[in-house]
Design a protein around this motif. Structure first.
Motif, PDB file in Angstrom:
ATOM      1  N   LEU A   1      25.793 -40.113 -37.479  1.00 28.41           N
ATOM      2  CA  LEU A   1      27.034 -40.738 -37.007  1.00 28.41           C
ATOM      3  C   LEU A   1      27.968 -41.014 -38.165  1.00 28.41           C
ATOM      4  O   LEU A   1      29.173 -40.762 -38.099  1.00 28.41           O
ATOM      5  N   TRP A   2      27.392 -41.509 -39.260  1.00 24.38           N
ATOM      6  CA  TRP A   2      28.226 -41.787 -40.416  1.00 24.38           C
ATOM      7  C   TRP A   2      28.822 -40.499 -40.964  1.00 24.38           C
ATOM      8  O   TRP A   2      30.022 -40.395 -41.239  1.00 24.38           O
ATOM      9  N   ALA A   3      27.952 -39.491 -41.159  1.00 24.30           N
ATOM     10  CA  ALA A   3      28.400 -38.267 -41.821  1.00 24.30           C
ATOM     11  C   ALA A   3      29.414 -37.515 -40.973  1.00 24.30           C
ATOM     12  O   ALA A   3      30.369 -36.939 -41.485  1.00 24.30           O
ATOM     13  N   MET A   4      29.214 -37.506 -39.666  1.00 25.08           N
ATOM     14  CA  MET A   4      30.090 -36.720 -38.806  1.00 25.08           C
ATOM     15  C   MET A   4      31.356 -37.453 -38.422  1.00 25.08           C
ATOM     16  O   MET A   4      32.344 -36.823 -38.089  1.00 25.08           O
ATOM     17  N   VAL A   5      31.311 -38.735 -38.412  1.00 25.08           N
ATOM     18  CA  VAL A   5      32.481 -39.458 -37.913  1.00 25.08           C
ATOM     19  C   VAL A   5      33.205 -40.178 -39.054  1.00 25.08           C
ATOM     20  O   VAL A   5      34.314 -39.835 -39.425  1.00 25.08           O
ATOM     21  N   MET A   6      32.526 -41.125 -39.643  1.00 18.69           N
ATOM     22  CA  MET A   6      33.222 -42.006 -40.565  1.00 18.69           C
ATOM     23  C   MET A   6      33.566 -41.307 -41.867  1.00 18.69           C
ATOM     24  O   MET A   6      34.659 -41.486 -42.408  1.00 18.69           O
ATOM     25  N   ARG A   7      32.641 -40.516 -42.364  1.00 16.98           N
ATOM     26  CA  ARG A   7      32.889 -39.897 -43.654  1.00 16.98           C
ATOM     27  C   ARG A   7      34.020 -38.882 -43.565  1.00 16.98           C
ATOM     28  O   ARG A   7      34.788 -38.707 -44.494  1.00 16.98           O
ATOM     29  N   GLU A   8      34.110 -38.209 -42.399  1.00 15.62           N
ATOM     30  CA  GLU A   8      35.225 -37.277 -42.205  1.00 15.62           C
ATOM     31  C   GLU A   8      36.544 -38.017 -42.267  1.00 15.62           C
ATOM     32  O   GLU A   8      37.522 -37.528 -42.819  1.00 15.62           O
ATOM     33  N   GLY A   9      36.552 -39.202 -41.690  1.00 15.27           N
ATOM     34  CA  GLY A   9      37.788 -39.968 -41.729  1.00 15.27           C
ATOM     35  C   GLY A   9      38.129 -40.436 -43.128  1.00 15.27           C
ATOM     36  O   GLY A   9      39.279 -40.433 -43.542  1.00 15.27           O
ATOM     37  N   LEU A  10      37.079 -40.820 -43.867  1.00 13.79           N
ATOM     38  CA  LEU A  10      37.357 -41.322 -45.211  1.00 13.79           C
ATOM     39  C   LEU A  10      37.768 -40.200 -46.158  1.00 13.79           C
ATOM     40  O   LEU A  10      38.372 -40.440 -47.192  1.00 13.79           O
TER      41      LEU A  10
END
Lengths: 828, 111
Positions: free
Chosen positions: A749-758
């Motif tokens: 979830l972090w890698a696919m969602v949040m990290r893409e945003g960051l």
């Protein structure tokens, strides 16, 4: 220990209630909720019991109450629960309540009937005025001559008798659905001889029965000829139309219209009065009904209990039998004395010995209730057996947290539960009806502890929303490895992946003091390390939990005086479990402590397999000198424990039985009389030795001892335990599996969602705008998948571990709860 | 590794600059080594206080038994879990496998 350790002492009591005071006594007992009554008239049918007449009267009253309640609901009003505490009314009040209820019901019925008929009349009047006043253009004027002139081209009337061609009218109203069919039928039947015009009413009229507005189709049929007229009348009758007299002249119609309006106005006034009276009656019902309901409900409950009592020989008092907590006996005594103070004789209670298994009573407060609930969901404990609930208060959230460990998720869960706990006394929260909310609210203390432990295990796993934190500096030095191995920039550019070697000096500086080292979250091979760590952790926790379960069984054996089981069951069980799986735990810890990264490391798995096969692998180095001897000895001892477990208790019981049985019959009678204590001992032993049987051991336990049955039970227990040791230890590996799943889901979830945003955009502002929807998606998915789904999953698996792997080491769970006679829960 | 103590070194600011490799011949500055004995003593004392000394201070009341059970169980569970974790990392048999980008960055960041 506290009262939750095992069930409280529950005594069988016999109550002697004088007949005049019996009702009051039972009603007071219902208010307090101390005694669970037993049915002494089980062989008597419900219609032959003593108080069946009173019960019947109460039930008739309840029927009337239901009718009144429905009337109140039909009028759209609500019934409010009564204030204060209402006692069951004395029997003489029943008559008064009955009369008043009947009167109210009668009034209500009459008023309702009047209202219905008035409404129907009004409806008719309205229809009539609609029919008359709708302004149908008469297709034919009043004078017949004009009509003749107009009609001649159309059709020649066939013959003489039809010379009198006066136009007649039929006016009425029909339901709109049938209007088309009516029109068609009229045309088919009387074509050419009638002209019909249909028009819908402008305003919908209120239907008298259902109260819904409905439009009607009014029609005006002009026809000539008597036969046609009869046909038309029959057709309109068939279609259930309302037919009204239609006056040809305009003024006549106007006059009728005025009359109708006047009548309908008067009718509406009368209707208004009726409805006002109806609301008055309903108001009285609203006020009087709730307390009556509660009172009659209590009265009926009291009579049902009185029906369970038997009558003494002199018919002066009722005898009741029931279960009561031993600590409540003085209170019971006091209540009975107070209630029967008016009658000359006071009610008496005394304790009698019991042969059946008493019910289980464990008092809980709102914190411990949810934990006791999850234990009871599996099975209510037998009388006075060890209760797993106080340990479950901590081990259940702990095992949940092992599977759920994440600081961020645990914190969210903790805050949610904290909000519920702090708001638990608000009335809005207490009376909420949504079932899902009530489920979560009922388990708020459970969620609180689960969240708290999850924060702790999250720190140990070093995961906060799948990110690791360096609270302490990492114990692995990349720089040292780089300098020692000569990792120049060019070398690094050629090799995309490089491994740190703990054997190189300066690379590994010591274990991370609290939790998992943060370097592992950067590593590509972090799963290799974490899997090994978590699997070993699961086995250690599992063996500890199961050993604890076996040890709890010791308390049961001691309490029930079955000392032989300590030696013949607990000892072999512990030997088997600790000899094999305790040794596995020892190997794991030994390898952790003493095997460094120098030589090829021994494989515990291969050692363990060879232990059972009594073989050896030459390539697998030993962990410690003498390991093979130790292993062989342990396997032999553990396998020797199995026949002890299998045959020990049955043979001992048989020897005990043989030792007691060669006594003469006369002595046995003496034993029976004085042997209340003996029989309870024997019955206690009976409960223990045949776990699957119901608790009643019968008159003489010695006569019932059957070796084959006891042997079979013991064989089942042995097989269950030994095979269970292996399968249950493996079952604890779900701790590893679920924590892995949680960690991976979180990371994805972090890698696919949040990290893409960051990562979005180096220009100022792009990432800021993009992060808003991305964070929203991250938050929703976190709550939905990781908190709710994973939370429920971990909850379920922790529950299974408790119910099966832990409790089958000591818990029987085949008891029943003490459910005292009380009005409290019946008021729901 | 057991009980090893390394002298605490002072940090030189130039080593935090990205891309600046340490000069050959100068010893690489060592990070603070973690001891094993100190955390063990601290946490054993902490959970021991909670699990062994705590029960003596629980006030008398109907919930005394449950509270003592809760304290002891918490202490045992949490201590055991922490102990397993630190023992598992005491003598690692293999090290982390890092990407070269990570090595480039962490090499100078974590010093």
């Amino acid at each position: 220990m506290g009262s939750m350790f095992r069930s409280e002492e529950v005594a069988l009591v016999q109550l002697f209630l004088p007949t005049s005071a019996a009702y009051t006594c039972v009603s007071q007992l219902g208010e307090l909720g101390l005694v669970e009554f037993r049915d002494l008239n089980a062989s008597v049918s419900a219609f032959q019991r003593r108080f069946v007449g009173d019960v019947r009267r109460c039930e008739e009253l309840e029927k009337t109450f239901t009718f009144l309640q429905e009337e109140v609901w039909r009028a759209g009003l609500a019934l409010h629960p009564p204030e204060g505490r209402l006692l069951a009314p004395p029997p003489r009040d029943l008559l008064r309540i009955q009369e008043e209820t009947d009167r109210l019901a009668r009034e209500l019925r009459d008023v309702r009937g009047n209202q219905q008929s008035l409404r129907a009349q009004l409806h008719q009047l309205q229809l009539h005025s609609a029919v008359l006043g709708r302004g149908h253009r008469l297709p034919l004027a009043a004078t017949p001559t004009d009509g003749l002139l107009e009609r001649t081209p159309l059709l020649q009337p066939p013959g003489g008798p039809h010379q009198d061609l006066r136009v007649n009218f039929v006016a009425g109203a029909v339901e709109p659905a049938k209007a088309a069919a009516l029109e068609r039928l009229l045309w088919r039947a009387c074509r050419g001889f009638l002209i019909a015009s249909f028009r819908e009413t402008e305003q919908p009229l209120e239907d008298p029965v259902t109260g819904e507005p409905a439009t009607w189709m009014t029609f005006l049929i002009s026809y000539w000829g008597e036969q046609i007229g009869q046909k038309i009348r029959k057709i309109t009758d068939c279609f259930h139309c309302h037919v009204f007299p239609f006056v040809e002249q305009e003024d006549g119609r106007l006059g009728t219209l005025q009359q109708l309006q006047q009548q309908s106005q008067e009718l509406q006034e009368v209707l208004g009065e009726t409805e006002r009276f109806l609301s008055q009656v309903l108001g009285r019902v609203q006020r009087l009904l709730p307390p009556w309901r509660v009172q009659i409900h209590k009265m009926k409950a009291v009579y049902l209990v009185l029906n369970q009592c038997s009558v003494s020989a002199t018919h002066k008092c009722l005898i009741a039998e029931g279960w009561c907590a031993a600590s409540d006996l003085p209170a019971l005594q006091q209540v009975l004395q107070d209630s029967s103070s008016e009658a000359g004789v006071s009610a008496v209670v005394h304790r009698i010995p019991c042969r059946d298994m008493p019910p289980t009573l464990i008092r809980t407060n709102r914190f411990t209730a949810s934990f006791q609930g999850i234990v009871d969901a599996y099975g209510v404990g037998r009388y006075q057996e060890v209760n797993p609930a106080p340990y479950t208060i901590i081990t259940f959230p702990f095992l949940f947290a092992v599977m759920f460990g994440d600081v961020g998720h645990g914190l969210l869960m903790f805050l949610f539960a904290l909000a519920m706990v702090l708001a638990e006394n608000r009335p809005a929260v207490k009376t909420a009806q949504n079932e899902i909310w009530r489920t979560f609210f009922g388990g708020r203390y459970l969620l609180l502890l689960m969240g708290l432990f999850s924060v702790y295990t999250g720190f140990i796993y070093n995961e906060c929303f799948s990110r690791a934190t360096t609270i302490f500096p990492s114990g692995w030095s990349v720089a040292a490895m780089a300098t020692q191995s000569g990792w120049s920039d060019a070398f690094l550019a050629e090799h995309p992946l490089l491994t740190l070697d703990p054997a190189v000096s300066g690379v590994f500086l010591g274990p991370y003091p609290f939790g998992i080292d943060p370097v592992w979250s950067l590593a590509v091979n972090h799963l290799s390390f974490l899997n090994s760590f978590k699997m070993k952790m699961s086995v250690i926790l599992g063996v500890t939990h199961m050993t604890f379960g076996v040890v709890l069984g010791v308390f049961n054996h001691v309490h029930f005086g079955q000392w032989h089981r300590l030696l013949l069951e607990t000892l072999p069980e512990l030997t088997f479990l600790l000899g094999l799986f305790g040794y596995l735990v020892f190997l794991v810890v030994y390898k952790w402590l003493f095997i460094a990264a120098a030589a090829p490391a021994p494989s515990i798995l291969i050692h363990f397999i060879n232990m059972f096969l009594f073989s050896r692998s030459p390539t697998n180095p030993l962990l410690f000198p003498g390991q093979e001897v130790v292993q062989s000895a342990l396997v032999v001892v553990a396998l020797a424990a199995v026949p002890v477990l299998l045959l020990g208790t049955p043979l001992f019981l048989r020897w005990q039985h043989r030792r007691r049985s060669p006594r003469p019959a006369g002595r046995q009678l003496d034993e029976d009389k004085s042997g209340i204590l003996d029989s309870s001992d024997a019955s206690v032993a009976g409960w223990g030795s045949d776990e699957e049987k119901a608790g009643c051991p019968g008159d003489q336990e010695e006569a019932e001892f059957v070796l084959s049955e006891v042997l079979m039970h013991q064989a089942i227990h042995t097989i269950e335990f030994c095979l269970g040791c292996i399968s249950n230890t493996a079952s604890y590996l779900r701790l590893w599996a679920l924590s892995l799943a949680h960690a991976q889901l979180s990371e994805v979830l972090w890698a696919m969602v949040m990290r893409e945003g960051l990562r979005m955009g180096r220009e100022l502002g792009v990432a800021a705008v993009v992060l808003v929807p991305i964070f929203a998606a991250f938050a929703v998915l976190t709550v939905a998948i990781l908190l709710v789904m994973e939370g429920l999953s971990a909850f379920l698996h922790a529950l299974r571990l408790h119910w099966v792997e832990f409790q089958n080491k000591f818990y029987l769970g085949s008891g029943y709860k003490l459910s005292p006679f009380t009005f409290a829960e019946e008021e729901d | 590794m057991l009980g090893a103590h390394c002298p605490v070194r002072t940090r030189a600011p130039e080593h935090l600059q990205f891309g600046r490799a340490p000069q050959p011949g100068h010893p690489a500055p060592a990070m603070t080594a973690h001891s094993f004995a100190l955390p063990v003593i601290i946490f054993t004392t902490f959970w021991g206080l909670i699990g062994i000394a705590g029960p003596w201070f629980v006030p008398k009341g109907p919930n005394r038994g449950v509270t003592i059970t809760m304290l002891v169980a918490t202490a045992v569970c949490c201590y055991l879990f922490w102990l397993i974790t630190i023992l598992a990392q005491l003598n690692p048999l293999f090290g982390p496998q890092l990407k070269n980008e990570t090595i480039w960055y962490v090499r100078f960041l974590w010093e």
